[in-house]
Motif scaffolding. Structure first.
Motif: not given
Length: 289
Positions: A3, A48-50, A79
């Motif tokens: 993350v 926020t990016c996975d 994460p």
């Protein structure tokens, strides 16, 4: 799953405008937010990016929305941490429209004469702190002072805060829908925690075609606190399920987007009755002809 958090220093208006643009897409980020550094007073955009952020897409979107080049920084984050909840922990209670919205960390008494709602930070939008939510609560209070609607729908319910507000004031069933299953679960939990579990019916639904929504139409009060783009797309469906004389409360709209939303709903036979501007955001109260 890795993350990453993408950050850029911007003005407050720029940060909120970019948040709005990012959240209208489903391919860039899990969440996006604008916040102020309490020590410096500087404002920041955060996403926020996975997956590793697509910096070129973010930069292109920033150029389209803000008209300039933005320097983004990227930092890996844990994460396992619920960053939505972490960012909202410890927020002070909010008073809006005669409602008192507080978290379970608050131990003080509820002020006399206010309708209490306990809404903890969760993986869903709506703790009452954002201007879009306070605008909706004020609009709800305004509407309920002159009428008592019986058929209620909350579209994009998030934490369920608006559905809970309606159920507490009216003691009437409320259908609360969201595209996100986490929001549906959160709404159900919050409804029971606030003593209105039997009155709120959370539904996972994309758009307005779900059978629970159509079978219970028409509605004499609809609320939707989402974003301007989705609100415009939903306008024809909202026009179909709103009862003649019914009220529609819309929020999640930046001030410069308000006319676009008003016009979209005007084409569905709805007239603007009130507009509440709170900082950079507008809440609209419309009535179906």
């Amino acid at each position: 799953m890795p993350v990453d958090q993408l950050t850029a220093p911007l003005s407050k208006q720029e940060a909120y405008a970019l948040v709005d643009a990012v959240m209208e897409r489903d391919d860039l980020a899990l969440t996006a937010s604008a916040h102020e550094d309490e020590e410096t007073g500087d404002w920041y955009f955060e996403a926020t990016c996975d997956h590793p952020p697509d910096l070129e897409s973010f930069s292109q979107l920033a150029r389209q929305v803000l008209g300039g080049t933005i320097d983004f920084s990227v930092e890996p984050i844990d994460p396992k941490v619920n960053w939505v909840a972490r960012s909202l922990e410890g927020l002070a209670p909010v008073v809006a429209g005669g409602f008192y919205v507080y978290g379970s960390h608050e131990t003080g008494p509820v002020p006399h004469g206010l309708t209490p709602m306990r809404i903890d930070a969760a993986q869903a939008f709506g703790t009452g702190h954002h201007e879009t939510t306070t605008g909706c609560l004020e609009a709800i209070d305004m509407v309920l002072k002159r009428r008592r609607p019986k058929f209620l729908l909350d579209v994009g319910t998030g934490t369920g805060v608006l559905a809970i507000a309606l159920a507490k004031r009216l003691r009437t069933p409320v259908i609360a829908t969201d595209i996100d299953p986490v929001a549906v679960k959160t709404t159900r939990e919050n409804a029971w925690a606030n003593g209105v579990g039997k009155l709120i019916f959370p539904v996972e639904a994309t758009g307005l075609d779900h059978r629970t929504i159509t079978d219970n139409a028409p509605y004499d009060l609809l609320v939707a606190n989402i974003l301007a783009g989705p609100l415009v797309a939903l306008a024809p469906g909202m026009g179909r399920i709103a009862a003649p004389g019914g009220t529609v409360i819309l929020s999640g709209i930046l001030r410069h987007q308000a006319v676009r939303v008003i016009n979209a709903y005007g084409r569905q036979g709805m007239t603007l009755r009130h507009r509440l501007d709170r900082k950079d955001w507008s809440t609209l109260v419309l009535e179906k002809h």
